[in-house]
Design an enzyme around this catalytic site. Sequence first.
Site, PDB file in Angstrom:
ATOM      1  N   LYS A  25      46.405 -58.682 -37.117  1.00 13.36           N
ATOM      2  CA  LYS A  25      46.553 -59.112 -38.514  1.00 13.36           C
ATOM      3  C   LYS A  25      47.822 -58.516 -39.132  1.00 13.36           C
ATOM      4  CE  LYS A  25      43.271 -57.848 -41.650  1.00 13.36           C
ATOM      5  NZ  LYS A  25      43.902 -57.177 -42.805  1.00 13.36           N
ATOM      6  N   ARG A  30      53.558 -59.548 -40.860  1.00 15.91           N
ATOM      7  CA  ARG A  30      54.971 -59.170 -40.814  1.00 15.91           C
ATOM      8  C   ARG A  30      55.810 -60.228 -40.123  1.00 15.91           C
ATOM      9  NH1 ARG A  30      51.677 -55.079 -41.708  1.00 15.91           N
ATOM     10  NH2 ARG A  30      52.439 -53.169 -42.677  1.00 15.91           N
ATOM     11  N   ASP A 319      41.050 -48.634 -40.136  1.00 13.01           N
ATOM     12  CA  ASP A 319      40.182 -49.804 -40.333  1.00 13.01           C
ATOM     13  C   ASP A 319      38.935 -49.765 -39.441  1.00 13.01           C
ATOM     14  OD1 ASP A 319      41.851 -50.835 -42.258  1.00 13.01           O
ATOM     15  OD2 ASP A 319      43.034 -51.989 -40.831  1.00 13.01           O
TER      16      ASP A 319
HETATM   17  C1  S3P Z   1      47.640 -52.524 -43.208  1.00 11.20           C
HETATM   18  C2  S3P Z   1      47.605 -51.186 -43.508  1.00 11.20           C
HETATM   19  C3  S3P Z   1      46.361 -50.452 -43.741  1.00 11.20           C
HETATM   20  C4  S3P Z   1      45.144 -51.210 -43.260  1.00 11.20           C
HETATM   21  C5  S3P Z   1      45.182 -52.660 -43.618  1.00 11.20           C
HETATM   22  C6  S3P Z   1      46.433 -53.324 -43.065  1.00 11.20           C
HETATM   23  C7  S3P Z   1      48.965 -53.143 -43.009  1.00 11.20           C
HETATM   24  O1  S3P Z   1      46.234 -50.204 -45.114  1.00 11.20           O
HETATM   25  O2  S3P Z   1      43.960 -50.621 -43.767  1.00 11.20           O
HETATM   26  O3  S3P Z   1      44.040 -53.324 -43.094  1.00 11.20           O
HETATM   27  O4  S3P Z   1      49.030 -54.275 -42.477  1.00 11.20           O
HETATM   28  O5  S3P Z   1      49.983 -52.532 -43.381  1.00 11.20           O
HETATM   29  P1  S3P Z   1      46.988 -48.945 -45.769  1.00 11.20           P
HETATM   30  O6  S3P Z   1      48.382 -49.023 -45.348  1.00 11.20           O
HETATM   31  O7  S3P Z   1      46.866 -49.105 -47.260  1.00 11.20           O
HETATM   32  O8  S3P Z   1      46.253 -47.742 -45.272  1.00 11.20           O
END
Ligand code: S3P
Length: 432
Positions: A25, A30, A319
């Site tokens: 994901k 990105r 996560d």
């Molecule tokens: C993500 C970063 C994480 C993660 C989220 C996806 C990302 O959050 O929990 O599911 O794609 O950069 P945080 O960066 O706020 O910890």
Amino acid sequence: MHEFESRTILKSSGLRGEITVPGDKSISHRAIMFASLAKGESRVRGLLRGEDCLSTLKAFQAMGVAVVETAADELIIQGRGLDGLQEPADVLDCGNSGTTMRVMSGILAAQPFFSVLTGDQYLRKRPMGRVIEPLRQMGAKILGRAGNAKAPLAIDGGGLKPIEYRSPVASAQVKSAVLLAGMQIEGTTTVYEPHLSRDHSERMLRYFGAEIESFEGGARVTGPVALSGREVEVPGDISSAAFFLVAALIVPGSELLLKNVGVNPTRSGIIDILQQMGGSIELLNPRELSGEPVADLLVKSSNLQGIEIGGELVPRAIDEFPVVSVAAAFAAGVTTIRDAKELRVKETDRIAAMCETLGLLGARIAPLEDGMQITGGQSLTGGKVNSFGDHRIAMSLAVAALRADAAVEIADTGCTATSFPNFWQLLAEIQG
Ligand code: S3P
């Protein structure tokens, strides 16, 4: 809006086979963002067609990016360069996706137009001050609800200057928002973080041709960068694989091969945690895909032991704690998770959600302010539980149900489409 569809999961007598989980994901978001901001055409394969990534895709389409779908998981994106996006004619709806809203606010803060970001009832409750604050330090004009802390966000882009920012949280979304604002303007922008968060932005920006420096404690970019269109292969999502890793470990008589999973060290904390608990997980055929390390994971049922988890391991598995709590419920002894306060501001409060739901099924699980403590080795009963609209809670409960003594009915399971649209189908395919 998701369907509030309930599903009943029965005890499993073993999970066997070979599966490929959908694309990562974070990397899919990105790939869409950087392909849109690059000059020229990009082809992205293995993209996650989950609702979160579709929110990102629709936002860029609304800003004039042309996209052709060449297969179910393949897109051709015509990049418009850093200065080629158009002002969107309407509000951009980020749905349930924190990554879309937070990371895109960094991109939009530097674009010379007005934009508004909103999201679903869950996303509109989540903290946005963590990105607004550093972007405002860069000179961004951003307003939000609740004293500039929550969405909808209104961004009057442009006029930024570079900063050095010390983030109070280890958050890839915050780090990425600041770096993506910084990469579009003259000068050097630096972000320091308390522990290293996932580095997919840094890796993929380099893959698209930008110079970006990663160092112990942070990352730095000197803008404006030049990004050129690329072929991108998205690896399978380790956060989705995690449900099957735990399922195979806790259900006796299981053996699964999970093909093509991303094992970036900033994401692979779940493998370290489960191996420390005594789980049998082997990394086979290690290789690299578009700048990201990948392997096939062979997992076999194991007797697990409780452990203590905290510190730098936490952002590397951020996560996965809902499903780690399920593994812990079936491990001998006590598992303590600390330094994980961030779990309280995810799609839902994941500490409260897991304590309530696993507790209802008979697990001995207690909330801590910054984590949870689980005393394993109890059998779980059947019952009715709720996902609270959080995809990872729904899938973690499904994994717990595979080892519960009676049927578990999970309410509100449509949310799994956020990150793992074919989860239920794959789960059915591997039942022995
Ligand atoms: C993500 C970063 C994480 C993660 C989220 C996806 C990302 O959050 O929990 O599911 O794609 O950069 P945080 O960066 O706020 O910890």
